[in-house]
Write an enzyme that holds these catalytic residues in place. Sequence first.
Site, short mmCIF file in Angstrom:
data_model
loop_
_atom_site.label_atom_id
_atom_site.label_comp_id
_atom_site.label_asym_id
_atom_site.label_seq_id
_atom_site.Cartn_x
_atom_site.Cartn_y
_atom_site.Cartn_z
N LYS B 45 0.84 -1.21 0.00
CA LYS B 45 0.00 0.00 0.00
C LYS B 45 0.87 1.26 0.00
O LYS B 45 1.87 1.35 0.72
CB LYS B 45 -0.89 -0.04 1.24
N PHE B 137 0.74 7.18 -9.69
CA PHE B 137 0.25 8.35 -10.42
C PHE B 137 -1.22 8.16 -10.79
O PHE B 137 -1.69 8.66 -11.80
CB PHE B 137 1.06 8.57 -11.71
N CYS B 139 -4.14 7.43 -8.16
CA CYS B 139 -5.29 7.61 -7.28
C CYS B 139 -6.02 8.90 -7.61
O CYS B 139 -5.44 9.99 -7.59
CB CYS B 139 -4.85 7.59 -5.83
N LYS B 177 2.44 3.47 -12.28
CA LYS B 177 1.02 3.10 -12.29
C LYS B 177 0.20 4.25 -12.87
O LYS B 177 0.28 5.39 -12.41
CB LYS B 177 0.56 2.77 -10.87
N ASN B 204 -5.37 2.21 -12.65
CA ASN B 204 -5.81 2.59 -11.32
C ASN B 204 -7.31 2.81 -11.42
O ASN B 204 -7.93 2.53 -12.44
CB ASN B 204 -5.05 3.86 -10.87
N THR B 205 -7.90 3.33 -10.37
CA THR B 205 -9.36 3.39 -10.31
C THR B 205 -9.94 4.50 -11.19
O THR B 205 -9.26 5.45 -11.52
CB THR B 205 -9.83 3.59 -8.87
N CYS B 349 -37.45 -17.93 -22.85
CA CYS B 349 -37.69 -16.70 -22.08
C CYS B 349 -38.07 -15.55 -22.99
O CYS B 349 -38.71 -14.59 -22.55
CB CYS B 349 -36.48 -16.34 -21.24
N CYS B 385 -28.65 -10.69 -29.25
CA CYS B 385 -29.40 -11.84 -28.75
C CYS B 385 -28.50 -12.76 -27.94
O CYS B 385 -28.90 -13.29 -26.89
CB CYS B 385 -30.07 -12.60 -29.90
#
Lengths: 440, 434
Positions: B45, B137, B139, B177, B204-205, B349, B385
């Site tokens: 972390k 780099f 967050c 990163k 990253n996020t 269905c 489909c």
Amino acid sequence: MDARQLAEGIRPGRLDRAVIEAGFADLHPPLSAHEAQVAADRCYFCHDAPCITACPTGIDVPLFVRQISTGQPEAAARTILEQNILGGMCARVCPTETLCEQACVREAAEGRPVEIGRLQRHATDRIMARNAHPFDRAAPTGKRVAVVGAGPAGLACAHRLALNGHEVTLFDARPKLGGLNEYGIAAYKSPENFAAREVDWLLGIGGITLRPGMALGRDLTLDDLRAGHDAVFLGLGLGGVNALGVEGDHREGVLDAVGFIADLRQAEDLSRLSVGRDVVVIGGGMTAIDVAVQAKLLGALNVTVVYRRSQARMGASRFEQDLAQSKGVRILCNAVPVAVHGNGAVREVEFEFADDALQPTGTRIRLAADQVFRAIGQTLTGDALPDLTGGRIAVDGQGRSSLPGVWAGGDCASGGTDLTVTAVAQGRDAADAIHTSLMG
Amino acid sequence: MADLSCDFVGISSPNPFWLASAPPTDKEYNVRRAYEAGWGGVVWKTLGEAGPPVVNVNGPRYGAIWGADRRLLGLNNIELITDRPLEVNLREIKAVKRDWPDRALVVSLMVPCTEEAWKAILPLVEETGADGVELNFGCPHGMSERGMGSAVGQVPDYIEMVTRWVKQASRMPCIVKLTPNITDIRKPAEAAKRGGADAVSLINTVNSITAVDLDLFAPEPTIDGKGAHGGLCGPAVKPIALNMVAEIARSPETRGLPISGIGGVTTWRDAAEFLALGAGNVQVCTAAMTYGFKVVQEMTRGLSEYLDSKEIGLGDLIGRAVPNVSDWQHLNLNAVSKARIDPDLCISCGRCYAACEDTSHQAIAMLPGRVFEVKDEDCVACNLCVNVCPVESCITMVRLPAGAVDPRTRLQVSADRADWTRHPNNPMAQQAAE
């Protein structure tokens, strides 16, 4: 084995009250919020969903299930109740395994359908828990309609008429409203006085005047009703019970299943209700299963349902048959009653085995019995009714009878399936037809 | 069992599954247990500079989106870098690396954008014996407001500058990163390469608001009535990550730059897809945060099984799909397919019908008995489909053989390739012809 259970004859208190009450607990306990979420997530929201088609009242199942999954069970309940005002009871008593859940594509896919019945109960329970009536009555029309019979058909009809602004007078021969919901359905499908609570909630629409204890032919005539109202709906049910038509049918201990179930439903203390040690139920429909299971739950030692054809042809659904067998009820098939033996009271019932075409085989069997229930169908009773067909009031697709201004639905009318949900559909549709006719 | 051991920019690990720099790797206790569970490596972390550590909110720091059965599809967080003192983290890193020498241990770093700050922290990390550093780099929340994280990652010049400082000040392998919150992922990757990065890791996020509280009218997670955007990760971001990894892998400017693939890896299959698109290993976070460390055991066994079934080694898989990542203009317009519904698998269905009838090409017929059939004369092979069918493999796309007549166009299917660059409707193609 408890001596009370072994004792011969028809007697109360074969089991402790607590044991009996536990046996009569809710057959399908309600889903918790989490269970409902998981169950609802399984719905595929099918196009032109087969479950809707399979429902006699045409409830939009995918829509209401999706409403549950998006966190709005009360909105889901309104979707249900728009089509079927007795959606709460139908969620409890419908043979879903032969209706919506049989049609569910996940039954085809995995042999495990979406639990539509229990989800429907989840939604309707939520709205009824607040005792909130979800609909508002239209402005009064000034039209007066008599509804005779406060069973599922009559209640659905009366509600829809009141919703549309008509003045409804609701008659019933019994002291309490609800018809078979109150007097006929197995107790474990309607615990905690659900039928009566649902009627009270349904009447919240307003505009329905109650006249219990008024029977057609005894206290009322159809002519008077027609003269005093703009329209009449007959939801009489079937008042008569078919006899066995064999020697000894009259013996002490031979009873109508529907009468026994009605007594059971009204009993305050089930341990005071008398039941035989050796019980024989004759018939193959839902009533036969209901009486057999309840006799077993009351403590009868041996309960045998005897049906004249093969098990596959029983009117009771597979689920009901399995339920009975899981409770210890024996199902004997291809056996036709030929005599009820005894000396005053019944001691034995004699059957002859037959094939599915009811051709006798010559082989006979005797079953010990101190109590026998007839569950071989009911008949319409009463004079001065509209024209009949097949023993029921002949109606068209909208419930219109042969008499002008008279509609009919439910078990007393032709074209039904003897299911609560079908009666609701017929009552509702007749109300719509009456409305159109009166407002045309 | 296929050998999963791998070497990524000189860092060896027994398998290519690393835990990404995130809450699971914030302390010794976690990392030791992760190694015991089978993780091949860990990116610790993110550490910040010495001094008072950052603080986190004291209310909810995660938000989520779910699929059916409340399956977690996306997780959003507003947690900052480690909020534990630098010296504690360094001490623990050293102890863990000493005890687990065969596992990869990379340290994620984020300090202010000055050369002094980076020069100050690098020797401290080197001293722990860690295998490398990853420059955070990426967050997009909190730290970016202070000029770090994605605030750096969104400016290629800063990426290049900081990467160069790091490479000059340290012998350790340096992984950069990247944030996906940019327009073109190739630009920051090129900058990292110019700065001397040994590898990039991504994504990253993704900037996100996962939900709005409809009673408070505030974004979730909500702290005292307010919310701030967070960073989204988990299965929901995997398609974004795959594309970005592929773009870097196939771009002439960055081709060959090692990539650590991150973004929604939940199963061996996800990992294999990242590897096929050019990632040399993968980093995982949300799957571990959802299911615990044990989830790696499915990933390693699954990847091994897959490699065995394909009779290839891990190295053969890496980048194998990159040559097939193309541009739209090069797709073969003469490849004609039609949807086929397997009546034995169909559960009736009708979702394919609703989707096609209401929103596509009216190319599915609903026949009596809820039988669904493709109308070849209308089917454009769009695949909707297939995508909405709840039964896997019930609907498939079947390619028409060369010589067959497509009932929709009434044209014979050609055996030749033909793409937009040569299509008569393409004005550029016509110009070229003239």
